[in-house]
Design a protein around this motif. Structure first.
Motif, PDB file in Angstrom:
ATOM      1  N   LEU A 147      21.346  -0.825  -8.933  1.00 60.03           N
ATOM      2  CA  LEU A 147      20.836  -0.165  -7.736  1.00 60.03           C
ATOM      3  C   LEU A 147      19.803   0.905  -8.090  1.00 60.03           C
ATOM      4  O   LEU A 147      18.772   1.035  -7.419  1.00 60.03           O
ATOM      5  N   ILE A 148      20.057   1.655  -9.145  1.00 63.01           N
ATOM      6  CA  ILE A 148      19.106   2.680  -9.590  1.00 63.01           C
ATOM      7  C   ILE A 148      17.798   2.027 -10.036  1.00 63.01           C
ATOM      8  O   ILE A 148      16.709   2.466  -9.644  1.00 63.01           O
ATOM      9  N   LEU A 149      17.909   0.974 -10.843  1.00 58.87           N
ATOM     10  CA  LEU A 149      16.701   0.276 -11.292  1.00 58.87           C
ATOM     11  C   LEU A 149      15.954  -0.346 -10.120  1.00 58.87           C
ATOM     12  O   LEU A 149      14.721  -0.310 -10.067  1.00 58.87           O
ATOM     13  N   TYR A 150      16.691  -0.918  -9.164  1.00 52.70           N
ATOM     14  CA  TYR A 150      16.028  -1.487  -7.995  1.00 52.70           C
ATOM     15  C   TYR A 150      15.305  -0.393  -7.217  1.00 52.70           C
ATOM     16  O   TYR A 150      14.194  -0.597  -6.726  1.00 52.70           O
ATOM     17  N   THR A 151      15.915   0.777  -7.122  1.00 50.70           N
ATOM     18  CA  THR A 151      15.289   1.897  -6.424  1.00 50.70           C
ATOM     19  C   THR A 151      14.006   2.319  -7.128  1.00 50.70           C
ATOM     20  O   THR A 151      12.969   2.528  -6.490  1.00 50.70           O
ATOM     21  N   VAL A 152      14.054   2.441  -8.446  1.00 50.44           N
ATOM     22  CA  VAL A 152      12.870   2.839  -9.217  1.00 50.44           C
ATOM     23  C   VAL A 152      11.757   1.804  -9.056  1.00 50.44           C
ATOM     24  O   VAL A 152      10.630   2.131  -8.669  1.00 50.44           O
ATOM     25  N   PHE A 153      12.068   0.541  -9.351  1.00 51.57           N
ATOM     26  CA  PHE A 153      11.034  -0.488  -9.273  1.00 51.57           C
ATOM     27  C   PHE A 153      10.670  -0.810  -7.826  1.00 51.57           C
ATOM     28  O   PHE A 153       9.533  -1.177  -7.538  1.00 51.57           O
ATOM     29  N   GLY A 154      11.627  -0.648  -6.921  1.00 54.36           N
ATOM     30  CA  GLY A 154      11.330  -0.820  -5.501  1.00 54.36           C
ATOM     31  C   GLY A 154      10.348   0.227  -5.007  1.00 54.36           C
ATOM     32  O   GLY A 154       9.443  -0.072  -4.232  1.00 54.36           O
ATOM     33  N   ASN A 155      10.509   1.463  -5.482  1.00 52.25           N
ATOM     34  CA  ASN A 155       9.563   2.521  -5.124  1.00 52.25           C
ATOM     35  C   ASN A 155       8.171   2.239  -5.688  1.00 52.25           C
ATOM     36  O   ASN A 155       7.160   2.475  -5.022  1.00 52.25           O
ATOM     37  N   LEU A 156       8.133   1.735  -6.918  1.00 53.88           N
ATOM     38  CA  LEU A 156       6.830   1.377  -7.500  1.00 53.88           C
ATOM     39  C   LEU A 156       6.181   0.223  -6.730  1.00 53.88           C
ATOM     40  O   LEU A 156       4.975   0.232  -6.479  1.00 53.88           O
ATOM     41  N   THR A 157       6.986  -0.748  -6.335  1.00 52.71           N
ATOM     42  CA  THR A 157       6.487  -1.858  -5.521  1.00 52.71           C
ATOM     43  C   THR A 157       5.988  -1.333  -4.180  1.00 52.71           C
ATOM     44  O   THR A 157       4.938  -1.752  -3.684  1.00 52.71           O
ATOM     45  N   PHE A 158       6.734  -0.404  -3.605  1.00 55.33           N
ATOM     46  CA  PHE A 158       6.357   0.245  -2.350  1.00 55.33           C
ATOM     47  C   PHE A 158       4.990   0.914  -2.492  1.00 55.33           C
ATOM     48  O   PHE A 158       4.117   0.759  -1.640  1.00 55.33           O
ATOM     49  N   VAL A 159       4.797   1.640  -3.583  1.00 53.43           N
ATOM     50  CA  VAL A 159       3.519   2.321  -3.828  1.00 53.43           C
ATOM     51  C   VAL A 159       2.387   1.305  -3.979  1.00 53.43           C
ATOM     52  O   VAL A 159       1.288   1.493  -3.430  1.00 53.43           O
ATOM     53  N   ILE A 160       2.643   0.226  -4.695  1.00 52.64           N
ATOM     54  CA  ILE A 160       1.628  -0.821  -4.856  1.00 52.64           C
ATOM     55  C   ILE A 160       1.281  -1.418  -3.497  1.00 52.64           C
ATOM     56  O   ILE A 160       0.103  -1.609  -3.166  1.00 52.64           O
ATOM     57  N   SER A 161       2.296  -1.702  -2.705  1.00 47.90           N
ATOM     58  CA  SER A 161       2.066  -2.294  -1.389  1.00 47.90           C
ATOM     59  C   SER A 161       1.291  -1.347  -0.467  1.00 47.90           C
ATOM     60  O   SER A 161       0.296  -1.741   0.148  1.00 47.90           O
ATOM     61  N   ILE A 162       1.735  -0.116  -0.377  1.00 47.63           N
ATOM     62  CA  ILE A 162       1.075   0.871   0.486  1.00 47.63           C
ATOM     63  C   ILE A 162      -0.341   1.163  -0.015  1.00 47.63           C
ATOM     64  O   ILE A 162      -1.294   1.205   0.762  1.00 47.63           O
ATOM     65  N   GLY A 163      -0.466   1.358  -1.335  1.00 48.62           N
ATOM     66  CA  GLY A 163      -1.779   1.682  -1.909  1.00 48.62           C
ATOM     67  C   GLY A 163      -2.789   0.569  -1.733  1.00 48.62           C
ATOM     68  O   GLY A 163      -3.938   0.814  -1.329  1.00 48.62           O
ATOM     69  N   SER A 164      -2.377  -0.656  -2.002  1.00 47.50           N
ATOM     70  CA  SER A 164      -3.324  -1.767  -1.861  1.00 47.50           C
ATOM     71  C   SER A 164      -3.620  -2.040  -0.384  1.00 47.50           C
ATOM     72  O   SER A 164      -4.749  -2.367  -0.021  1.00 47.50           O
ATOM     73  N   TYR A 165      -2.629  -1.857   0.488  1.00 44.64           N
ATOM     74  CA  TYR A 165      -2.874  -1.996   1.928  1.00 44.64           C
ATOM     75  C   TYR A 165      -3.903  -0.963   2.384  1.00 44.64           C
ATOM     76  O   TYR A 165      -4.847  -1.290   3.111  1.00 44.64           O
TER      77      TYR A 165
ATOM     78  N   ALA B 138      -1.298  -9.049   3.976  1.00 44.53           N
ATOM     79  CA  ALA B 138      -1.052 -10.262   3.185  1.00 44.53           C
ATOM     80  C   ALA B 138      -1.597 -10.114   1.770  1.00 44.53           C
ATOM     81  O   ALA B 138      -0.954 -10.531   0.800  1.00 44.53           O
ATOM     82  N   LEU B 139      -2.767  -9.502   1.629  1.00 41.49           N
ATOM     83  CA  LEU B 139      -3.330  -9.273   0.292  1.00 41.49           C
ATOM     84  C   LEU B 139      -2.462  -8.291  -0.500  1.00 41.49           C
ATOM     85  O   LEU B 139      -2.189  -8.506  -1.687  1.00 41.49           O
ATOM     86  N   ALA B 140      -2.027  -7.228   0.146  1.00 44.67           N
ATOM     87  CA  ALA B 140      -1.158  -6.246  -0.510  1.00 44.67           C
ATOM     88  C   ALA B 140       0.154  -6.902  -0.940  1.00 44.67           C
ATOM     89  O   ALA B 140       0.694  -6.601  -2.005  1.00 44.67           O
ATOM     90  N   TRP B 141       0.647  -7.815  -0.120  1.00 49.21           N
ATOM     91  CA  TRP B 141       1.881  -8.544  -0.410  1.00 49.21           C
ATOM     92  C   TRP B 141       1.770  -9.285  -1.746  1.00 49.21           C
ATOM     93  O   TRP B 141       2.714  -9.270  -2.541  1.00 49.21           O
ATOM     94  N   VAL B 142       0.643  -9.907  -2.001  1.00 50.73           N
ATOM     95  CA  VAL B 142       0.455 -10.662  -3.245  1.00 50.73           C
ATOM     96  C   VAL B 142       0.661  -9.748  -4.451  1.00 50.73           C
ATOM     97  O   VAL B 142       1.428 -10.071  -5.365  1.00 50.73           O
ATOM     98  N   PHE B 143       0.014  -8.602  -4.458  1.00 48.53           N
ATOM     99  CA  PHE B 143       0.134  -7.670  -5.589  1.00 48.53           C
ATOM    100  C   PHE B 143       1.562  -7.143  -5.730  1.00 48.53           C
ATOM    101  O   PHE B 143       2.109  -7.090  -6.831  1.00 48.53           O
ATOM    102  N   ALA B 144       2.153  -6.758  -4.618  1.00 46.74           N
ATOM    103  CA  ALA B 144       3.495  -6.186  -4.648  1.00 46.74           C
ATOM    104  C   ALA B 144       4.535  -7.213  -5.104  1.00 46.74           C
ATOM    105  O   ALA B 144       5.415  -6.896  -5.904  1.00 46.74           O
ATOM    106  N   VAL B 145       4.423  -8.438  -4.620  1.00 48.45           N
ATOM    107  CA  VAL B 145       5.418  -9.455  -4.946  1.00 48.45           C
ATOM    108  C   VAL B 145       5.320  -9.886  -6.406  1.00 48.45           C
ATOM    109  O   VAL B 145       6.338 -10.103  -7.062  1.00 48.45           O
ATOM    110  N   LEU B 146       4.132  -9.996  -6.929  1.00 48.89           N
ATOM    111  CA  LEU B 146       3.989 -10.348  -8.351  1.00 48.89           C
ATOM    112  C   LEU B 146       4.628  -9.283  -9.235  1.00 48.89           C
ATOM    113  O   LEU B 146       5.377  -9.595 -10.166  1.00 48.89           O
ATOM    114  N   PHE B 147       4.352  -8.027  -8.943  1.00 49.98           N
ATOM    115  CA  PHE B 147       4.955  -6.924  -9.693  1.00 49.98           C
ATOM    116  C   PHE B 147       6.477  -6.947  -9.530  1.00 49.98           C
ATOM    117  O   PHE B 147       7.227  -6.822 -10.505  1.00 49.98           O
TER     118      PHE B 147
END
Length: 139
Positions: A16-34, A50-59
């Motif tokens: 759960l901690i790791l998911y939170t850390v990497f989930g937050n990073l994914t969140f930042v990638i998604s928000i930033g690229s959006y 949709a474009l932001a989704w591609v980057f976030a999902v790959l990460f």
């Protein structure tokens, strides 16, 4: 028996901690690229999402597979099945997020970034449930 339960709880907490850390990073990638696509480049909010989704999902796939759920795949078939399940689950939450964005930004003209942030909260929770229960369930 208690040691096994304790170890399982430790593993669940660590996950759960790791998911939170990497989930937050994914969140930042998604928000930033959006923001980059929608605000900086002026791309339509649905396309930008949709474009932001591609980057976030790959990460997210790499980090979830390798560090969060530690889900090795012994064969190519297992690898592709797991990858298909992951991307299918993420695609389902993309559809939900696109619907939220369409209703609240396109139809109701709410502020783009606020809607994207709120939609991401829904998506992060759903993605965890999908990953935990369906994609990376076998350790």
């Amino acid at each position: 028996m208690d040691n096994i339960k304790r170890q399982n709880r430790k593993e669940d907490l660590k996950e759960l901690i790791l998911y939170t850390v990497f989930g937050n990073l994914t969140f930042v990638i998604s928000i930033g690229s959006y923001a980059l696509f929608n605000i900086a480049f002026g791309i339509n909010e649905l396309i930008a999402n949709a474009l932001a989704w591609v980057f976030a999902v790959l990460f997210s796939y790499v980090t979830n597979k390798k560090w969060v759920f530690k889900a090795p795949t012994p064969t190519k078939t297992a690898f592709f099945m797991q990858m298909f399940a992951f991307f299918s689950g993420r695609f389902m939450t993309l559809v939900i997020e696109e619907a939220i964005i369409f209703v609240f930004i396109t139809l109701l003209a709410y502020p783009s970034m606020w809607v994207k942030l709120a939609a991401q909260v829904v998506v992060v929770v759903l993605n965890y449930v999908i990953s935990k229960l369906f994609v990376f369930r076998d350790r």
